[in-house]
Structure formats: structure tokens, C-alpha cells
Write a protein that holds these residues in place. Structure first.
Motif, PDB file in Angstrom:
ATOM      1  N   ALA A 167       0.830  -1.207   0.000  1.00 16.70           N
ATOM      2  CA  ALA A 167       0.000   0.000   0.000  1.00 16.70           C
ATOM      3  C   ALA A 167       0.861   1.251   0.000  1.00 16.70           C
ATOM      4  O   ALA A 167       0.560   2.233  -0.701  1.00 16.70           O
ATOM      5  CB  ALA A 167      -0.931  -0.008   1.209  1.00 16.70           C
ATOM      6  N   ALA A 168       1.958   1.223   0.755  1.00 22.78           N
ATOM      7  CA  ALA A 168       2.843   2.387   0.815  1.00 22.78           C
ATOM      8  C   ALA A 168       3.583   2.595  -0.496  1.00 22.78           C
ATOM      9  O   ALA A 168       3.792   3.731  -0.933  1.00 22.78           O
ATOM     10  CB  ALA A 168       3.826   2.219   1.967  1.00 22.78           C
ATOM     11  N   VAL A 169       3.995   1.507  -1.147  1.00 22.38           N
ATOM     12  CA  VAL A 169       4.658   1.622  -2.449  1.00 22.38           C
ATOM     13  C   VAL A 169       3.704   2.231  -3.469  1.00 22.38           C
ATOM     14  O   VAL A 169       4.073   3.120  -4.249  1.00 22.38           O
ATOM     15  CB  VAL A 169       5.177   0.249  -2.936  1.00 22.38           C
ATOM     16  CG1 VAL A 169       5.651   0.334  -4.385  1.00 22.38           C
ATOM     17  CG2 VAL A 169       6.306  -0.252  -2.046  1.00 22.38           C
ATOM     18  N   ARG A 170       2.475   1.774  -3.473  1.00 25.13           N
ATOM     19  CA  ARG A 170       1.483   2.312  -4.421  1.00 25.13           C
ATOM     20  C   ARG A 170       1.210   3.791  -4.138  1.00 25.13           C
ATOM     21  O   ARG A 170       1.072   4.587  -5.073  1.00 25.13           O
ATOM     22  CB  ARG A 170       0.188   1.497  -4.368  1.00 25.13           C
ATOM     23  CG  ARG A 170       0.343   0.123  -4.994  1.00 25.13           C
ATOM     24  CD  ARG A 170      -0.990  -0.543  -5.297  1.00 25.13           C
ATOM     25  NE  ARG A 170      -0.783  -1.691  -6.191  1.00 25.13           N
ATOM     26  CZ  ARG A 170      -0.699  -1.622  -7.506  1.00 25.13           C
ATOM     27  NH1 ARG A 170      -0.823  -0.449  -8.107  1.00 25.13           N
ATOM     28  NH2 ARG A 170      -0.503  -2.694  -8.229  1.00 25.13           N
ATOM     29  N   ALA A 171       1.135   4.164  -2.889  1.00 28.34           N
ATOM     30  CA  ALA A 171       0.903   5.567  -2.544  1.00 28.34           C
ATOM     31  C   ALA A 171       2.095   6.426  -2.972  1.00 28.34           C
ATOM     32  O   ALA A 171       1.922   7.540  -3.473  1.00 28.34           O
ATOM     33  CB  ALA A 171       0.665   5.705  -1.044  1.00 28.34           C
ATOM     34  N   ALA A 172       3.303   5.916  -2.782  1.00 25.14           N
ATOM     35  CA  ALA A 172       4.494   6.657  -3.197  1.00 25.14           C
ATOM     36  C   ALA A 172       4.532   6.808  -4.709  1.00 25.14           C
ATOM     37  O   ALA A 172       4.863   7.883  -5.242  1.00 25.14           O
ATOM     38  CB  ALA A 172       5.751   5.944  -2.694  1.00 25.14           C
ATOM     39  N   ALA A 173       4.195   5.734  -5.428  1.00 25.23           N
ATOM     40  CA  ALA A 173       4.192   5.795  -6.888  1.00 25.23           C
ATOM     41  C   ALA A 173       3.155   6.791  -7.396  1.00 25.23           C
ATOM     42  O   ALA A 173       3.386   7.503  -8.388  1.00 25.23           O
ATOM     43  CB  ALA A 173       3.928   4.404  -7.467  1.00 25.23           C
ATOM     44  N   ALA A 174       2.021   6.863  -6.726  1.00 19.99           N
ATOM     45  CA  ALA A 174       1.001   7.844  -7.118  1.00 19.99           C
ATOM     46  C   ALA A 174       1.471   9.264  -6.842  1.00 19.99           C
ATOM     47  O   ALA A 174       1.141  10.199  -7.586  1.00 19.99           O
ATOM     48  CB  ALA A 174      -0.295   7.554  -6.369  1.00 19.99           C
ATOM     49  N   ALA A 175       2.263   9.444  -5.790  1.00 19.80           N
ATOM     50  CA  ALA A 175       2.757  10.779  -5.433  1.00 19.80           C
ATOM     51  C   ALA A 175       3.898  11.238  -6.339  1.00 19.80           C
ATOM     52  O   ALA A 175       4.145  12.439  -6.451  1.00 19.80           O
ATOM     53  CB  ALA A 175       3.234  10.784  -3.978  1.00 19.80           C
ATOM     54  N   ALA A 176       4.569  10.286  -6.975  1.00 17.20           N
ATOM     55  CA  ALA A 176       5.699  10.616  -7.856  1.00 17.20           C
ATOM     56  C   ALA A 176       5.583   9.784  -9.133  1.00 17.20           C
ATOM     57  O   ALA A 176       6.329   8.832  -9.346  1.00 17.20           O
ATOM     58  CB  ALA A 176       7.026  10.337  -7.150  1.00 17.20           C
ATOM     59  N   PRO A 177       4.623  10.115 -10.000  1.00 17.17           N
ATOM     60  CA  PRO A 177       4.285   9.242 -11.140  1.00 17.17           C
ATOM     61  C   PRO A 177       5.370   9.127 -12.200  1.00 17.17           C
ATOM     62  O   PRO A 177       5.345   8.189 -12.995  1.00 17.17           O
ATOM     63  CB  PRO A 177       3.022   9.887 -11.715  1.00 17.17           C
ATOM     64  CG  PRO A 177       3.065  11.304 -11.234  1.00 17.17           C
ATOM     65  CD  PRO A 177       3.717  11.270  -9.896  1.00 17.17           C
ATOM     66  N   ALA A 178       6.346  10.049 -12.228  1.00 20.32           N
ATOM     67  CA  ALA A 178       7.398   9.985 -13.244  1.00 20.32           C
ATOM     68  C   ALA A 178       8.604   9.156 -12.794  1.00 20.32           C
ATOM     69  O   ALA A 178       9.553   8.975 -13.566  1.00 20.32           O
ATOM     70  CB  ALA A 178       7.856  11.394 -13.617  1.00 20.32           C
ATOM     71  N   VAL A 179       8.560   8.653 -11.582  1.00 15.32           N
ATOM     72  CA  VAL A 179       9.715   7.955 -10.988  1.00 15.32           C
ATOM     73  C   VAL A 179       9.643   6.458 -11.271  1.00 15.32           C
ATOM     74  O   VAL A 179       8.568   5.859 -11.312  1.00 15.32           O
ATOM     75  CB  VAL A 179       9.740   8.202  -9.461  1.00 15.32           C
ATOM     76  CG1 VAL A 179      10.633   7.205  -8.745  1.00 15.32           C
ATOM     77  CG2 VAL A 179      10.189   9.630  -9.174  1.00 15.32           C
ATOM     78  N   ARG A 180      10.830   5.851 -11.448  1.00 18.38           N
ATOM     79  CA  ARG A 180      10.945   4.400 -11.489  1.00 18.38           C
ATOM     80  C   ARG A 180      11.475   3.925 -10.132  1.00 18.38           C
ATOM     81  O   ARG A 180      12.209   4.628  -9.461  1.00 18.38           O
ATOM     82  CB  ARG A 180      11.847   3.927 -12.628  1.00 18.38           C
ATOM     83  CG  ARG A 180      11.277   4.265 -14.010  1.00 18.38           C
ATOM     84  CD  ARG A 180      11.912   3.421 -15.087  1.00 18.38           C
ATOM     85  NE  ARG A 180      11.691   1.989 -14.893  1.00 18.38           N
ATOM     86  CZ  ARG A 180      10.587   1.334 -15.265  1.00 18.38           C
ATOM     87  NH1 ARG A 180       9.583   1.982 -15.831  1.00 18.38           N
ATOM     88  NH2 ARG A 180      10.484   0.028 -15.050  1.00 18.38           N
ATOM     89  N   TRP A 181      11.081   2.688  -9.760  1.00 18.93           N
ATOM     90  CA  TRP A 181      11.272   2.225  -8.392  1.00 18.93           C
ATOM     91  C   TRP A 181      12.193   1.023  -8.300  1.00 18.93           C
ATOM     92  O   TRP A 181      12.140   0.109  -9.125  1.00 18.93           O
ATOM     93  CB  TRP A 181       9.907   1.891  -7.769  1.00 18.93           C
ATOM     94  CG  TRP A 181       9.047   3.112  -7.746  1.00 18.93           C
ATOM     95  CD1 TRP A 181       8.200   3.555  -8.733  1.00 18.93           C
ATOM     96  CD2 TRP A 181       9.011   4.100  -6.722  1.00 18.93           C
ATOM     97  NE1 TRP A 181       7.634   4.752  -8.373  1.00 18.93           N
ATOM     98  CE2 TRP A 181       8.114   5.108  -7.143  1.00 18.93           C
ATOM     99  CE3 TRP A 181       9.630   4.226  -5.487  1.00 18.93           C
ATOM    100  CZ2 TRP A 181       7.844   6.233  -6.371  1.00 18.93           C
ATOM    101  CZ3 TRP A 181       9.364   5.340  -4.718  1.00 18.93           C
ATOM    102  CH2 TRP A 181       8.472   6.322  -5.149  1.00 18.93           C
ATOM    103  N   ARG A 182      13.019   1.036  -7.251  1.00 23.70           N
ATOM    104  CA  ARG A 182      13.872  -0.088  -6.890  1.00 23.70           C
ATOM    105  C   ARG A 182      13.515  -0.481  -5.459  1.00 23.70           C
ATOM    106  O   ARG A 182      13.560   0.363  -4.558  1.00 23.70           O
ATOM    107  CB  ARG A 182      15.351   0.307  -6.977  1.00 23.70           C
ATOM    108  CG  ARG A 182      15.773   0.697  -8.391  1.00 23.70           C
ATOM    109  CD  ARG A 182      17.156   1.324  -8.411  1.00 23.70           C
ATOM    110  NE  ARG A 182      17.629   1.476  -9.787  1.00 23.70           N
ATOM    111  CZ  ARG A 182      18.824   1.964 -10.112  1.00 23.70           C
ATOM    112  NH1 ARG A 182      19.667   2.368  -9.154  1.00 23.70           N
ATOM    113  NH2 ARG A 182      19.181   2.049 -11.378  1.00 23.70           N
TER     114      ARG A 182
END
Length: 333
Positions: A167-182
Motif C-alpha cells: 500500500a505504501a509503495v502504491r501511494a508513493a508511486a502515485a505521489a511521484a508518477p514519473a519515478v521508477r522504483w527499486r
């Protein structure tokens, strides 16, 4: 060869395994070529991860110093022809000596270390941001780091229940939509937990999940083909490692922990032959070590794990390394 111990304060305590540290200790190495060019390296064993201690690395370097007199290297291939380094030095000490030799040789040739070592003369290196360990803070922190210019962000996972972290990863991705995640699990999960997490990432721009499985676990059947895996701790060995195969998409190389500079370069070549990306990453070294890692990473064009440098409240370098816009400025280093 000169050997200079150092300590620098951290901005906040660092938890490494069962250890909590508030100062970073290491040993600087200085060499001078026969033509007068100077080179520096950093041996910074990381408590809880390194086999060797800081005093052990220092003693190894002092014992080696007398054997370094008259030694120059003329090409990158010469790094593989230094048997004393393999036999006498632990991983962090080897990285320090190799870095010092490379930077001295590069200075003598009038080139940057990256150009001398890898043929790539880059003035900046893209860096991934590293967020704190509390999932509730990730969305706000991710938005802030994205606004600073970061296009890649790393999160430490495997420390809370899988559903909470997803849930936290999804919330972070929504807050920074241009970012790629590791997403780095540090070998925290059972196969079932890792699979549940991987399936929960559907639709997110994730580069990879790093070291998802605890020791003794095997990758479960049904692993999503869209979720790549990165190796890190698996590479921290003096032994040869098997070629990467899918779903492994990246090798994270930390020369301080993985056998030094020459060994990391050999692993970089191995990974590239197999179509696997290489991510150079820091282990909370001083600016001397981080600058060398930036040179290596700039040659790959892949964001590096160098945001650990932010945790240093002070550095052995003056001025400090310059980070801005999600990049390390090598021209000002």
C-alpha cells in the motif's frame, strides 16, 4: 603509500544488522606515481556487512605499504596483475588501494578515472534517491525527491507486513508518477511472501526487487514475468558467481563489500555479456570512495546507489561532493 585513518559524523544513527552506528570510520590511502601524480582511495568496512573491521583493514594497508614502493600501473589490465592485493587485502582495503592506483594513473595521463579505466569521460552521474525506513513517510518524501530531480527512487522493504508495504509503495508511486522504483528486501522474505509482494506490484513502474528471498529459499513458481530481480548480497563473495539468468535483470555492485575494484569490473563485464544491467552502489563510504563509484556508474549510464552520501554530516573532502537535480556533478568533485 600513506595510510590515514578517519572518522566522520553521521546526520542520524545508521542501523546495520544488529549494529547502530553514529560515526563512519575508515582509512584513506594515498599513493604517488614516479612522475609525481597523486591518487587517493578509501577503505571503509561497513559494520554488520563487511567481514573485516576498520582496524584490520588499516593493519593490512600498513603491512602492504612497503611492498608498494616503485609500483606503477600503466593500463587498466595491470589491476588484474597485482597478486599482492588478492592475497594480502580484504575487500574494502583492496578497493582503497586499487582506487588510489587508478586515480594516480589517470591524473598522470591527464584523464578522468572513468575515461582512463572505462573509456568514458562523463561529467555527471545519475543517482537514485534512498528514502527512510518508515512506509508512512514514503509518499511525501517521494514527491519531494521527485521535485528535486530524481527519476529513480529506492525503498527498503521487507520490514513491515507485505500488505502494508505494498500500500505504501502504491501511494508513493502515485505521489511521484514519473519515478521508477527499486525495492530492496535485503533477503527478508519467504518464497510465499516474496511472491505475494511481486504480484502486488502489477502495473507499477518497478525496475526490480532486490534480493527478495531469505537464505535457503528458492524462487517460487508463478513469479510474475514483469517483475525483475536484482542481486546484491549474492555477489559479495570472492568465489565465482553463475551468469545471471531471468528473472534476474540487474547486478548491484558494491566494491567495498564485493572484493574491490578489479573484481567488480570483472563482474560488470560478466553481467553485460549476459544482457544484465549493472548498478554501482555505495556502502556509506566517504567522498573519496563515492567519487570513484560515481565515475564507474557514469560509464554505465544507469542510476547509481550513491544517496547514502547524504547521511554524512561531514566528509574528508573539502569542498564536499556536489549533488543536484538527482545527479552527482563529477566536474566539481
Amino acid at each position: 603509500m600513506d595510510v590515514v585513518p578517519y572518522e566522520v559524523r553521521l546526520r542520524e544513527p545508521l542501523q546495520t544488522g544488529s549494529r547502530r552506528i553514529d560515526r563512519r570510520e575508515g582509512v584513506l590511502v594515498r599513493v604517488e606515481s614516479t612522475a609525481g601524480a597523486e591518487g587517493w582511495g578509501d577503505a571503509a568496512p561497513l559494520p554488520g556487512f563487511s567481514v573485516e573491521s576498520r582496524p584490520q583493514a588499516e593493519q593490512e594497508l600498513r603491512d602492504l605499504a612497503v611492498r608498494m614502493v616503485g609500483l606503477d600501473i600503466q593500463s587498466p589490465a595491470d589491476l588484474d596483475r597485482l597478486p599482492n592485493l588478492r592475497q594480502a587485502l580484504s575487500s574494502s582495503a583492496r578497493f582503497a588501494v586499487e582506487t588510489a592506483l587508478v586515480t594516480a594513473a589517470a591524473a598522470e595521463a591527464g584523464r578522468t578515472p572513468g575515461a582512463w579505466l572505462l573509456g568514458v569521460d562523463a561529467d555527471r552521474c545519475t543517482v537514485n534517491a534512498l528514502l527512510g525506513n518508515e512506509p508512512l513517510t514514503w509518499p511525501v518524501a517521494a514527491a519531494r525527491r521527485a521535485a528535486e530531480g530524481f527519476v529513480s527512487i529506492k525503498l527498503k522493504v521487507g520490514r513491515r507486513p507485505v500488505d502494508v508495504e505494498l500500500a505504501a509503495v502504491r501511494a508513493a508511486a502515485a505521489a511521484a508518477p514519473a519515478v521508477r522504483w527499486r525495492l530492496d528486501a535485503n533477503r527478508a522474505w519467504t518464497g510465499a511472501e516474496a511472491l505475494a509482494f511481486a504480484r502486488g506490484l502489477a502495473g507499477l513502474p518497478v525496475d526490480y526487487v532486490e534480493e527478495p528471498l531469505r537464505a535457503g529459499e528458492t524462487l517460487p513458481a508463478g513469479w510474475p514475468r514483469t517483475v525483475g530481480i536484482a542481486c546484491d548480497e549474492s555477489l559479495q563473495s570472492y568465489d565465482d558467481v553463475p551468469d545471471p539468468v531471468p528473472p534476474v535483470v540487474a547486478w548491484v555492485l558494491k566494491p567495498t563489500l564485493a572484493g574491490g575494484l578489479a573484481r567488480s569490473l570483472a563482474r560488470m563485464r560478466q553481467a553485460r555479456r549476459c544482457g544484465c544491467e549493472v548498478v554501482f552502489s555505495a556502502a556509506y563510504e566517504s567522498g573519496v570512495g563515492v567519487r570513484m563509484l560515481g565515475e564507474l556508474a557514469a560509464a554505465t549510464g544507469i542510476p547509481a546507489g550513491l544517496d547514502t552520501y547524504r547521511l554524512l554530516a561531514e566528509d574528508v573532502l573539502e569542498p564536499r561532493l556536489h549533488f543536484a537535480g538527482g545527479m552527482l556533478d563529477l566536474g566539481k568533485a
